[in-house]
Design an enzyme around this catalytic site. Structure first.
Site, mmCIF file in Angstrom:
data_model
loop_
_atom_site.group_PDB
_atom_site.id
_atom_site.type_symbol
_atom_site.label_atom_id
_atom_site.label_comp_id
_atom_site.label_asym_id
_atom_site.label_seq_id
_atom_site.Cartn_x
_atom_site.Cartn_y
_atom_site.Cartn_z
ATOM 1 N N THR A 1 0.796 -1.232 -0.259
ATOM 2 C CA THR A 1 0.017 0.074 -0.195
ATOM 3 C C THR A 1 0.898 1.317 0.036
ATOM 4 O O THR A 1 1.892 1.305 0.436
ATOM 5 C CB THR A 1 -0.864 0.115 1.351
ATOM 6 O OG1 THR A 1 -1.402 1.206 1.573
ATOM 7 C CG2 THR A 1 -0.127 -0.306 2.499
ATOM 8 N N ASP A 2 0.149 2.459 -0.385
ATOM 9 C CA ASP A 2 0.985 3.685 -0.458
ATOM 10 C C ASP A 2 1.117 4.087 0.998
ATOM 11 O O ASP A 2 1.813 5.151 1.158
ATOM 12 C CB ASP A 2 0.161 4.861 -1.145
ATOM 13 C CG ASP A 2 -1.166 5.113 -0.790
ATOM 14 O OD1 ASP A 2 -1.743 4.487 0.019
ATOM 15 O OD2 ASP A 2 -2.119 5.665 -1.602
ATOM 16 N N GLU A 3 0.450 3.476 2.025
ATOM 17 C CA GLU A 3 0.678 3.957 3.341
ATOM 18 C C GLU A 3 1.999 3.647 3.980
ATOM 19 O O GLU A 3 2.384 4.463 5.028
ATOM 20 C CB GLU A 3 -0.778 3.328 4.485
ATOM 21 C CG GLU A 3 -1.891 3.752 3.811
ATOM 22 C CD GLU A 3 -2.858 3.596 4.877
ATOM 23 O OE1 GLU A 3 -2.619 3.535 5.969
ATOM 24 O OE2 GLU A 3 -4.244 3.728 4.364
ATOM 25 N N TYR B 1 -1.862 -0.223 11.212
ATOM 26 C CA TYR B 1 -1.826 -1.066 9.780
ATOM 27 C C TYR B 1 -0.843 -0.936 8.851
ATOM 28 O O TYR B 1 -0.223 -1.792 8.470
ATOM 29 C CB TYR B 1 -3.275 -0.726 9.172
ATOM 30 C CG TYR B 1 -3.292 -0.963 7.793
ATOM 31 C CD1 TYR B 1 -3.608 -2.024 7.385
ATOM 32 C CD2 TYR B 1 -3.393 0.270 6.848
ATOM 33 C CE1 TYR B 1 -3.505 -2.460 5.866
ATOM 34 C CE2 TYR B 1 -3.206 0.003 5.369
ATOM 35 C CZ TYR B 1 -3.536 -1.282 5.103
ATOM 36 O OH TYR B 1 -3.350 -1.655 3.607
HETATM 37 P P1 NAD Z 1 -10.059 -6.814 2.535
HETATM 38 O O1 NAD Z 1 -10.015 -6.537 3.825
HETATM 39 O O2 NAD Z 1 -11.458 -6.458 1.539
HETATM 40 O O3 NAD Z 1 -9.850 -8.262 2.253
HETATM 41 C C1 NAD Z 1 -9.016 -8.877 2.960
HETATM 42 C C2 NAD Z 1 -8.871 -10.572 2.944
HETATM 43 O O4 NAD Z 1 -8.003 -11.243 3.421
HETATM 44 C C3 NAD Z 1 -10.244 -11.209 3.148
HETATM 45 O O5 NAD Z 1 -10.913 -12.140 2.426
HETATM 46 C C4 NAD Z 1 -9.856 -11.750 4.357
HETATM 47 O O6 NAD Z 1 -10.840 -12.761 4.642
HETATM 48 C C5 NAD Z 1 -8.705 -12.234 4.298
HETATM 49 N N1 NAD Z 1 -7.721 -12.551 5.473
HETATM 50 C C6 NAD Z 1 -7.466 -11.764 6.494
HETATM 51 N N2 NAD Z 1 -6.688 -12.323 7.094
HETATM 52 C C7 NAD Z 1 -6.528 -13.632 6.701
HETATM 53 C C8 NAD Z 1 -5.429 -14.726 7.290
HETATM 54 N N3 NAD Z 1 -4.914 -14.662 8.519
HETATM 55 N N4 NAD Z 1 -5.336 -15.814 6.326
HETATM 56 C C9 NAD Z 1 -5.918 -15.855 5.035
HETATM 57 N N5 NAD Z 1 -6.787 -14.859 4.702
HETATM 58 C C10 NAD Z 1 -6.996 -13.603 5.465
HETATM 59 O O7 NAD Z 1 -8.785 -6.083 1.809
HETATM 60 P P2 NAD Z 1 -8.755 -5.271 0.473
HETATM 61 O O8 NAD Z 1 -9.033 -3.979 0.519
HETATM 62 O O9 NAD Z 1 -9.335 -6.298 -0.710
HETATM 63 O O10 NAD Z 1 -6.878 -5.202 0.407
HETATM 64 C C11 NAD Z 1 -6.269 -6.352 0.078
HETATM 65 C C12 NAD Z 1 -4.816 -5.917 -0.209
HETATM 66 O O11 NAD Z 1 -4.464 -4.875 -0.758
HETATM 67 C C13 NAD Z 1 -4.330 -5.758 1.439
HETATM 68 O O12 NAD Z 1 -3.261 -6.523 1.536
HETATM 69 C C14 NAD Z 1 -4.313 -4.325 1.438
HETATM 70 O O13 NAD Z 1 -3.308 -4.020 2.573
HETATM 71 C C15 NAD Z 1 -3.881 -3.967 0.264
HETATM 72 N N6 NAD Z 1 -4.436 -2.657 -0.277
HETATM 73 C C16 NAD Z 1 -5.494 -2.415 -0.067
HETATM 74 C C17 NAD Z 1 -6.060 -1.061 -0.426
HETATM 75 C C18 NAD Z 1 -7.572 -0.477 -0.509
HETATM 76 O O14 NAD Z 1 -7.694 0.749 -0.599
HETATM 77 N N7 NAD Z 1 -8.542 -1.196 -0.113
HETATM 78 C C19 NAD Z 1 -5.063 -0.009 -1.213
HETATM 79 C C20 NAD Z 1 -3.837 -0.605 -1.575
HETATM 80 C C21 NAD Z 1 -3.748 -1.922 -0.825
HETATM 81 O O1 DAU Z 2 -3.969 4.012 0.813
HETATM 82 C C1 DAU Z 2 -4.288 2.675 0.814
HETATM 83 C C2 DAU Z 2 -5.150 2.577 1.979
HETATM 84 O O2 DAU Z 2 -6.525 2.900 1.648
HETATM 85 C C3 DAU Z 2 -5.323 0.897 2.031
HETATM 86 O O3 DAU Z 2 -3.851 0.319 2.350
HETATM 87 C C4 DAU Z 2 -6.245 0.461 3.212
HETATM 88 O O4 DAU Z 2 -6.263 -0.880 3.327
HETATM 89 C C5 DAU Z 2 -7.342 1.124 2.782
HETATM 90 O O5 DAU Z 2 -8.269 0.913 4.049
HETATM 91 C C6 DAU Z 2 -7.393 2.797 2.654
HETATM 92 O O6 DAU Z 2 -6.884 3.241 3.952
HETATM 93 P P1 DAU Z 2 -7.457 4.737 4.354
HETATM 94 O O7 DAU Z 2 -7.660 4.800 5.876
HETATM 95 O O8 DAU Z 2 -7.324 5.782 3.282
HETATM 96 O O9 DAU Z 2 -9.308 4.288 3.875
HETATM 97 P P2 DAU Z 2 -10.509 4.704 4.591
HETATM 98 O O10 DAU Z 2 -11.634 4.265 3.746
HETATM 99 O O11 DAU Z 2 -10.731 4.091 5.750
HETATM 100 O O12 DAU Z 2 -10.557 6.314 4.583
HETATM 101 C C7 DAU Z 2 -10.520 7.045 3.607
HETATM 102 C C8 DAU Z 2 -10.402 8.503 4.017
HETATM 103 O O13 DAU Z 2 -11.680 8.827 4.664
HETATM 104 C C9 DAU Z 2 -9.492 8.573 5.279
HETATM 105 O O14 DAU Z 2 -8.815 9.917 5.373
HETATM 106 C C10 DAU Z 2 -10.227 8.668 6.557
HETATM 107 C C11 DAU Z 2 -11.645 9.221 6.086
HETATM 108 N N1 DAU Z 2 -12.825 8.617 6.692
HETATM 109 C C12 DAU Z 2 -13.267 7.248 6.667
HETATM 110 C C13 DAU Z 2 -14.068 6.836 7.234
HETATM 111 C C14 DAU Z 2 -14.039 5.079 7.477
HETATM 112 C C15 DAU Z 2 -13.809 9.473 7.324
HETATM 113 O O15 DAU Z 2 -13.681 10.564 7.243
HETATM 114 N N2 DAU Z 2 -14.756 8.946 7.912
HETATM 115 C C16 DAU Z 2 -14.976 7.402 8.052
HETATM 116 O O16 DAU Z 2 -16.002 7.080 8.654
#
Ligand code: NAD
Ligand code: DAU
Length: 341
Positions: free
Chosen positions: A126-128, A150
């Site tokens: 992730t970019d985080e 995280y």
């Molecule tokens: P998500 O939370 O929707 O899905 C995570 C999946 O992992 C689920 O299906 C869960 O059951 C599975 N999982 C969790 N713990 C596990 C374990 N111990 N063993 C096996 N499976 C397990 O997440 P997502 O948003 O689809 O993110 C997927 C990947 O991409 C993650 O690695 C996350 O860090 C990364 N990512 C997410 C975002 C975003 O904006 N959502 C952005 C950049 C990177």
């Molecule tokens: O940047 C990549 C990441 O993006 C991924 O690695 C993470 O898995 C994914 O969850 C996401 O993280 P963020 O914290 O950026 O996503 P989230 O949707 O939780 O929040 C997006 C922005 O909105 C953040 O600045 C917090 C804000 N927010 C979020 C929630 C849930 C609010 O203001 N209110 C809320 O209730």
């Protein structure tokens, strides 16, 4: 590459990747390995459930014996790891599960993968990991400054992948995606949470002043980016998958309400997330050089996503019950009491 293990493939991005790969590459076999935590959802894989080149195995990435069995049983030669605890707010409430999956789980996958003799290992990150940046764009060689439990757990997973590449010569690649949105996203994240709350005319708790910036990437573009890096990435390298589409949270919230035809008065400014990063932004130049292209425009992608939630209440209404409501209460009840309009 023939037999690919996709860990975390029942989640939001992992399932988009599985749906894309199973149909695009009939010559490969795919095994989705997922623990089915609260965020994992077998419904996300219904579109491919009858495909010949797809199997599902339930299991934990940190369970060594189970990982070993699956690697052997399916003669796995490639791993793409999406499995993670992924929600920043939950990591602030309790980091434990994040260490288990995002740190120990990555280590077990790498270690069992190496002993089994797999080829490529793709770690989805992730970019985080770069942390908050005031201006400019993060490049792949920039230093890590993760700020939430995280982000720190994801940085740790990446570092372990790097160590397995340098020390044992494993063929690893890393993707760093930006904020991803689209259908099938668990309704705790900003866009699906606010969309489903607004559909029900409920208040939208925006953290702080709502002027934090995220860079939004459509889920299918993210899935294709992982595909590109898996096939063309150089061993030992990391690639930013950036949406190149920076938006304020407030702007997105206003747009969600406009698209749904709901009043702006649903917005509540609530006490901020602890340690909240103000801005993420990356350069996608390195991934573009591999041939990756963005195909979704944000305005169209957001409308398509909101329409999907409007049309698929069967998918999200059953999620927003039980434990979800306990989490909602814990995270938002007090915040909403002290909210400002
Ligand atoms: P998500 O939370 O929707 O899905 C995570 C999946 O992992 C689920 O299906 C869960 O059951 C599975 N999982 C969790 N713990 C596990 C374990 N111990 N063993 C096996 N499976 C397990 O997440 P997502 O948003 O689809 O993110 C997927 C990947 O991409 C993650 O690695 C996350 O860090 C990364 N990512 C997410 C975002 C975003 O904006 N959502 C952005 C950049 C990177
Ligand atoms: O940047 C990549 C990441 O993006 C991924 O690695 C993470 O898995 C994914 O969850 C996401 O993280 P963020 O914290 O950026 O996503 P989230 O949707 O939780 O929040 C997006 C922005 O909105 C953040 O600045 C917090 C804000 N927010 C979020 C929630 C849930 C609010 O203001 N209110 C809320 O209730």
């Amino acid at each position: 590459m023939k037999n690919i293990l996709v860990t975390g493939g029942a989640g939001f991005i992992g399932s988009a990747f599985v749906r894309h790969m199973v149909t695009t590459y009939p010559e490969y076999n795919f095994v989705c390995y997922d623990k089915l935590t609260y965020a994992g959802n077998i419904d996300n894989l219904l579109p491919v459930s009858d495909e010949e080149n797809y199997r599902f195995e339930r299991g934990d990435v940190a369970d060594r014996a189970s990982v070993r069995r699956v690697l052997q049983q399916y003669a796995i030669d490639t791993i793409v790891n999406f499995a993670a605890e992924s929600h920043v707010d939950r990591s602030i409430l309790d980091p434990d599960a994040f260490i288990h999956t995002d740190v120990v789980g990555v280590y077990i996958l790498l270690d069992e993968g190496r002993k089994h003799g797999i080829g490529r290992f793709c770690q989805v990150s992730t970019d985080e990991v770069y942390g908050d940046i005031d201006e400019g764009l993060s490049l792949e060689d920039d230093r890590f400054l993760p700020n939430s439990p995280y982000a720190a757990s994801k940085a740790s997973g990446e570092l372990m992948a790097r160590a397995y590449c340098v020390t044992y010569g494993m063929d690893t690649v890393i993707t760093r995606g930006s904020n991803t949105y689209g259908p099938y996203q668990y309704p705790e994240k900003l866009i699906p949470f606010f969309t489903t709350e607004a559909i029900d005319d409920r208040p939208l708790p925006l953290y702080g002043d709502g002027r934090q910036i995220r860079d939004w990437l459509y889920v299918d573009d993210h899935a294709r980016g992982v595909d590109r890096v898996l096939h063309a990435g150089e061993s030992g390298e990391a690639y930013n998958l950036a949406g190149e589409n920076q938006r304020y949270n407030l702007e997105i919230t206003r747009r969600i309400l406009e698209i749904l035809g709901k009043p702006q008065s649903l917005i509540r400014f609530v006490p901020d997330r602890e340690g909240h990063d103000r801005r993420y932004a990356m350069s996608a130049a390195k991934a573009r050089a591999l041939g990756w292209r963005l195909t979704f425009d944000f305005e169209a992608g957001l409308e398509a996503t909101i329409n999907w939630y409007r049309e698929n209440e069967w998918w999200w209404r059953k999620i927003k019950t039980g434990d979800y409501l306990d989490y909602y209460k814990h995270q938002y009840a007090e915040r909403l009491e002290s909210a400002q309009r």
